[in-house]
Design an enzyme around this catalytic site. Structure first.
Site, PDB file in Angstrom:
ATOM      1  N   ARG A 124       0.048  -2.909  24.061  1.00  0.00           N
ATOM      2  CA  ARG A 124      -1.131  -3.405  23.323  1.00  0.00           C
ATOM      3  C   ARG A 124      -1.827  -2.310  22.525  1.00  0.00           C
ATOM      4  NH1 ARG A 124      -1.786  -6.360  28.183  1.00  0.00           N
ATOM      5  NH2 ARG A 124      -1.043  -8.488  27.880  1.00  0.00           N
ATOM      6  N   LYS A 146      -2.252   0.521   7.311  1.00  0.00           N
ATOM      7  CA  LYS A 146      -1.385  -0.650   7.124  1.00  0.00           C
ATOM      8  C   LYS A 146      -0.032  -0.321   7.742  1.00  0.00           C
ATOM      9  CE  LYS A 146      -3.143  -3.016   3.030  1.00  0.00           C
ATOM     10  NZ  LYS A 146      -2.865  -3.395   1.625  1.00  0.00           N
ATOM     11  N   GLU A 188       2.727   6.358  -7.548  1.00  0.00           N
ATOM     12  CA  GLU A 188       1.511   6.044  -6.783  1.00  0.00           C
ATOM     13  C   GLU A 188       0.391   7.037  -7.112  1.00  0.00           C
ATOM     14  OE1 GLU A 188       0.928   3.460  -4.819  1.00  0.00           O
ATOM     15  OE2 GLU A 188       2.857   2.712  -4.116  1.00  0.00           O
ATOM     16  N   LYS A 230      -8.068   7.360  -1.763  1.00  0.00           N
ATOM     17  CA  LYS A 230      -7.662   6.306  -0.832  1.00  0.00           C
ATOM     18  C   LYS A 230      -8.605   6.244   0.361  1.00  0.00           C
ATOM     19  CE  LYS A 230      -4.226   3.731   1.397  1.00  0.00           C
ATOM     20  NZ  LYS A 230      -2.860   3.332   1.515  1.00  0.00           N
ATOM     21  N   GLU A 240      -9.031  -4.940   3.526  1.00  0.00           N
ATOM     22  CA  GLU A 240      -8.760  -5.545   2.219  1.00  0.00           C
ATOM     23  C   GLU A 240      -9.450  -6.905   2.039  1.00  0.00           C
ATOM     24  OE1 GLU A 240      -4.814  -4.694   0.713  1.00  0.00           O
ATOM     25  OE2 GLU A 240      -4.956  -6.434  -0.608  1.00  0.00           O
ATOM     26  N   ARG A 244     -10.350  -2.745  -1.475  1.00  0.00           N
ATOM     27  CA  ARG A 244      -9.055  -2.131  -1.142  1.00  0.00           C
ATOM     28  C   ARG A 244      -7.937  -2.699  -2.014  1.00  0.00           C
ATOM     29  NH1 ARG A 244      -6.511  -0.148   4.631  1.00  0.00           N
ATOM     30  NH2 ARG A 244      -4.503   0.450   3.752  1.00  0.00           N
ATOM     31  N   ASN A 248      -3.773  -1.937  -5.160  1.00  0.00           N
ATOM     32  CA  ASN A 248      -2.589  -2.707  -5.548  1.00  0.00           C
ATOM     33  C   ASN A 248      -2.413  -2.766  -7.060  1.00  0.00           C
ATOM     34  OD1 ASN A 248      -2.027  -3.282  -2.849  1.00  0.00           O
ATOM     35  ND2 ASN A 248      -3.455  -4.990  -2.871  1.00  0.00           N
ATOM     36  N   HIS A 251       0.934  -3.612  -8.545  1.00  0.00           N
ATOM     37  CA  HIS A 251       1.798  -4.094  -7.469  1.00  0.00           C
ATOM     38  C   HIS A 251       2.232  -5.550  -7.611  1.00  0.00           C
ATOM     39  CE1 HIS A 251       0.892  -0.286  -5.635  1.00  0.00           C
ATOM     40  NE2 HIS A 251       1.609  -0.562  -4.565  1.00  0.00           N
ATOM     41  N   HIS A 255       6.028  -6.113  -7.145  1.00  0.00           N
ATOM     42  CA  HIS A 255       6.654  -6.904  -6.070  1.00  0.00           C
ATOM     43  C   HIS A 255       7.654  -7.916  -6.632  1.00  0.00           C
ATOM     44  CE1 HIS A 255       3.172  -5.884  -3.116  1.00  0.00           C
ATOM     45  NE2 HIS A 255       4.087  -4.942  -3.177  1.00  0.00           N
ATOM     46  N   HIS A 269      10.277   1.686  -4.971  1.00  0.00           N
ATOM     47  CA  HIS A 269       8.935   1.091  -4.965  1.00  0.00           C
ATOM     48  C   HIS A 269       8.000   1.776  -5.983  1.00  0.00           C
ATOM     49  CE1 HIS A 269       5.313  -0.868  -3.611  1.00  0.00           C
ATOM     50  NE2 HIS A 269       4.739   0.305  -3.417  1.00  0.00           N
TER      51      HIS A 269
HETATM   52  N1  GLY Z   1      -0.861   0.648  -0.266  1.00  0.00           N
HETATM   53  C1  GLY Z   1      -2.028  -0.140  -0.425  1.00  0.00           C
HETATM   54  C2  GLY Z   1      -2.978  -0.057   0.712  1.00  0.00           C
HETATM   55  O1  GLY Z   1      -2.826   0.741   1.587  1.00  0.00           O
HETATM   56  O2  GLY Z   1      -3.920  -0.828   0.744  1.00  0.00           O
END
Ligand code: GLY
Length: 369
Positions: A124, A146, A188, A230, A240, A244, A248, A251, A255, A269
């Site tokens: 957990r 993430k 990025e 960031k 997000e 946040r 993107n 993106h 994607h 990517h």
């Molecule tokens: N790579 C986008 C984020 O971490 O929100």
């Protein structure tokens, strides 16, 4: 070793430091020791990173009296799926990793995402440290919590928010990346300038070539500035709900292109992010939000860096603009069936737009072939 930059990700009880320096891996034992209850860690890496750098990491841990066991998974995006996830979790259980123990994710974005997710569900939730080895992982995926794996239905659809306890970004490790992998991560880096800091984008226009050629000071500054941006956004909006999403930028296009090219070697990517940023600025210009100068400047910089810019730069056949638009509709960030894009009023001035007309997106895609 260069002087260490430290950036704090301010998340209250879950706050942590990102440390950045050339040669930092040799201090890994001293950096990790304060987080340990017993002097033992489990490291998960991939075979490529393991062959290059694992002995050095384990020596640095030993120098601080820390025992380590290591698992090396196959390199590549295909690892980020249930079978290797199961291998990883079961190996960690075999190592008798306990609630208060620490797991180290040592690799690029695939390893960071997979190991972070394994740490989030193991007993957990156990603590983990990110030691990112690719530019993409250092500036983006290792920071912000993430974690996850891919599903047959799409990328990153299974996962959790699970913040690391520490991130150690050793700039020196970037020296073993292929030029293509380095430039992919650079996609990025450019994104940060484009989304929120025109002065940083200008700095990249001047210093990008030196950075690509190995200038360590320039690399450290670019990683630091990206992580600062960031960290600031993640502190404002960890899960997000709002800002946040600015991370993107590029993106939604990316994607769709990754899906169309099979998430493989045809399009990495960060390459997709760079193309996507150019298209997002083109879309912004068509919607009357920014001048023509902005997309031209984005494209000129990507070209100057030797990066992919147009859809025709992607090898092999691509589906039609209509099919690409349809693939965008399947992006997990679609809300109530409306296409959500990050658009810009100029370089460094991005914002979230949740109802972008599909016909303008289609026109941008048709002209990008
Ligand atoms: N790579 C986008 C984020 O971490 O929100």
């Amino acid at each position: 070793m260069t002087a260490t930059d430290t950036i704090r990700v301010e998340l209250g009880a879950r706050a942590y430091d990102v440390r950045i320096a050339d040669g930092l891996i040799d201090r890994a034992g001293a950096e990790v020791a304060p987080l340990l209850r017993r002097k033992r860690v489990a490291i998960v890496t991939d075979e490529t990173v393991g062959a290059l750098h694992l002995a050095r990491l384990q020596a640095a841990l030993s120098a601080s009296g820390i025992d380590s066991a290591a698992l090396a998974l196959p390199p590549g995006e295909a690892t980020k799926a249930w079978p290797q996830f199961q291998t990883c979790v079961e190996w960690l259980l075999d190592q008798k990793v306990e609630r208060k123990d620490l797991v180290i994710a040592f690799g690029g974005g695939v390893i960071g995402d997979l190991v972070g997710f394994a740490a989030s569900v193991l007993r957990r939730g156990v603590g983990f440290v990110q030691i990112p080895t690719s530019l993409l992982a250092q500036v983006d995926s290792s920071v912000g919590g993430k974690t996850g794996i891919n599903a047959p239905q799409g990328k990153n659809l299974i996962g959790a928010f699970h913040q690391p306890g520490l991130v150690l970004a050793d700039i020196g490790l970037l020296g073993t990346l292929t030029p293509r992998d380095f430039l992919s991560g650079y996609g990025e880096v450019v994104k940060y300038g484009l989304l929120g800091d025109e002065a940083f984008f200008e700095w990249l226009e001047t210093n990008g070539p030196a950075l690509a050629q190995g200038d360590v000071a320039a690399r450290q500054y670019a990683v630091r500035r990206s992580v600062e941006m960031k960290a600031e956004i993640v502190a404002r909006d960890e899960t997000e709900e709002g800002d946040r999403a600015l991370l993107n930028l590029g993106h939604t296009f990316c994607h769709a292109l990754e899906k169309a090219t099979g998430y493989g070697d045809r399009l990495l990517h960060g390459e997709g992010v760079a193309i996507g940023c150019g298209l997002a600025f083109e879309l912004s210009q068509r919607l009357g939000l920014c001048s023509q100068e902005a997309p031209s400047r984005v494209r000129a910089h990507l070209r100057a860096m030797g990066m992919k810019v147009d859809l025709s730069d992607i090898p092999g056949e691509l589906p039609s603009a209509e099919v690409l638009l349809d693939l965008m509709g399947q992006d997990k960030k679609v809300i109530d069936g409306k296409l959500r894009f990050i658009l810009a009023r100029g370089i460094g001035q991005s914002f979230v737009a949740s109802d972008v007309p599909a016909d303008v997106v289609l026109a941008v895609l048709r002209d990008a072939f």
